[in-house]
Write an enzyme that holds these catalytic residues in place. Structure first.
Site, PDB file in Angstrom:
ATOM      1  N   SER A  49       0.843  -1.206   0.000  1.00 36.63           N
ATOM      2  CA  SER A  49       0.000   0.000   0.000  1.00 36.63           C
ATOM      3  C   SER A  49       0.873   1.249   0.000  1.00 36.63           C
ATOM      4  CB  SER A  49      -0.930   0.004   1.211  1.00 36.63           C
ATOM      5  OG  SER A  49      -0.208  -0.210   2.406  1.00 36.63           O
ATOM      6  N   LYS A 117       4.260 -11.487   3.410  1.00 34.65           N
ATOM      7  CA  LYS A 117       2.817 -11.661   3.182  1.00 34.65           C
ATOM      8  C   LYS A 117       2.588 -11.723   1.678  1.00 34.65           C
ATOM      9  CE  LYS A 117      -0.341  -8.129   3.422  1.00 34.65           C
ATOM     10  NZ  LYS A 117      -0.946  -8.194   2.075  1.00 34.65           N
ATOM     11  N   GLU A 186      -9.364  -9.239   4.330  1.00 34.11           N
ATOM     12  CA  GLU A 186      -9.666  -7.830   4.034  1.00 34.11           C
ATOM     13  C   GLU A 186     -11.073  -7.719   3.452  1.00 34.11           C
ATOM     14  OE1 GLU A 186      -6.703  -5.740   1.718  1.00 34.11           O
ATOM     15  OE2 GLU A 186      -7.968  -3.962   1.529  1.00 34.11           O
TER      16      GLU A 186
HETATM   17  O1  KIV Z   1      -0.379  -3.328   1.491  1.00 35.36           O
HETATM   18  C1  KIV Z   1      -1.055  -3.301   2.516  1.00 35.36           C
HETATM   19  O2  KIV Z   1      -0.935  -2.428   3.367  1.00 35.36           O
HETATM   20  C2  KIV Z   1      -2.042  -4.344   2.687  1.00 35.36           C
HETATM   21  C3  KIV Z   1      -3.266  -3.996   3.454  1.00 35.36           C
HETATM   22  C4  KIV Z   1      -4.119  -3.080   2.673  1.00 35.36           C
HETATM   23  C5  KIV Z   1      -4.017  -5.185   3.829  1.00 35.36           C
HETATM   24  O3  KIV Z   1      -1.889  -5.400   2.152  1.00 35.36           O
END
Ligand code: KIV
Length: 294
Positions: A49, A117, A186
């Site tokens: 993000s 992640k 999410e």
């Molecule tokens: O990139 C990020 O911060 C995320 C969140 C929006 C879940 O993956």
């Protein structure tokens, strides 16, 4: 302040078993990481993000591995307590298990994060298994997965009908089976998240997936009013830091213009005799230049 032990996977599992809620937040820089760590946040996500919040792009897709690694390094430099996760950018794991392991390994080696992640369920389960086999902890990400925005048709809640909800539940089971240590949900309806959380042995974290999950994630910029373009419905603003910064900037402009800033305490001095010598040297230079031109 109490001395905290670095967060570990066994402690996160224990928190799930004890019903102790897990806190998670994004951070993208050293200064944010220091604050997040001081507060005692359990998991710190260097999210892709940052493409939007820090780089001003419209989606997460343009952010590269090089950019993510640089930001993740800054965050791990600031985190002593939090378990830091690097978010695998678009197309750094989708092509193959091998590509996924190479890029997850790069995240770990170059940024010193504690795990990674990635987005996707059943279709990404072999990626998760391969990365975990390489000794790297993986958090899965289901529901609204921003890297697949074109397929999903925009920022929409996922799993509102029974079939879609069942698919998300199957995805969660596949990720757990593949060895993910946790799953982020999410924008999933809260009662669907509840079912997933009750079935899973691993911590389920919510961002817009309701209160029944084992923990909550918030985007740093949403919490503090630092992202001007859009505030998601699931975000809660805890302080308007943007307003405080704006106030400071306006005061700075006015103080520079009226001479209030800087004060003597913000500067450095030179002794009188050194200044006198400097002036003499400058005068000598000027004299010799004039002579040279004559
Ligand atoms: O990139 C990020 O911060 C995320 C969140 C929006 C879940 O993956």
């Amino acid at each position: 302040m109490e001395e905290r032990q670095k967060m570990t996977l066994p402690r996160l599992m224990e928190m799930k078993r004890q019903g102790q809620k897990i806190t998670m937040i994004t951070a993208y820089s050293y200064s944010q990481a220091v604050l997040v760590d001081k507060a005692g946040i359990d998991i710190v996500l260097v999210g892709d993000s940052l493409s939007m919040t820090e780089l001003g792009n419209k989606t997460t897709l343009p952010v590269t591995m090089d950019i993510m690694v640089a930001h993740a390094r800054a965050v791990t430099n600031g985190c002593k307590y939090g378990f830091v996760l690097g978010d695998m950018p678009y197309m750094t794991y989708q092509p193959s298990d091998e590509v996924a392991v190479i890029n997850a390994g790069r995240f770990m080696a170059e940024s010193a994060c504690d795990g990674v992640k990635l987005e996707g369920g059943v279709s990404m389960a072999s990626r998760v298994a391969a990365i975990v086999r390489a000794g790297i902890p993986v958090m899965g990400h289901l529901g609204l997965t921003p890297q697949s925005m074109s397929m999903l048709g925009g920022f929409k809640v996922q799993g509102r009908d029974a079939l879609m909800a069942k698919r998300i539940m199957d995805d969660a089971a596949a990720l757990e089976e593949a060895g993910a240590f946790s799953i982020l949900l999410e924008c999933v309806p809260d009662r669907v998240s509840k079912l997933i959380t009750e079935r899973a042995q691993i911590p389920i974290i919510s961002i817009g997936a309701g209160p029944y999950c084992d923990g909550q994630l918030m985007i740093f910029h949403d919490m503090f009013g630092l992202y001007p373009d859009f505030t998601p419905r699931f975000a809660k603003q805890y302080a308007n830091v943007a307003e405080v910064i704006l106030g400071g900037l306006k005061q700075y402009i006015s103080e520079v213009r009226d001479g209030t800033f800087p004060e003597p305490k913000h500067g450095f001095t030179i002794k009188d005799e050194q200044l006198a010598e400097l002036k003499a040297l400058v005068a000598e230079d000027k004299y010799s230049q004039e002579k040279g031109h004559a």
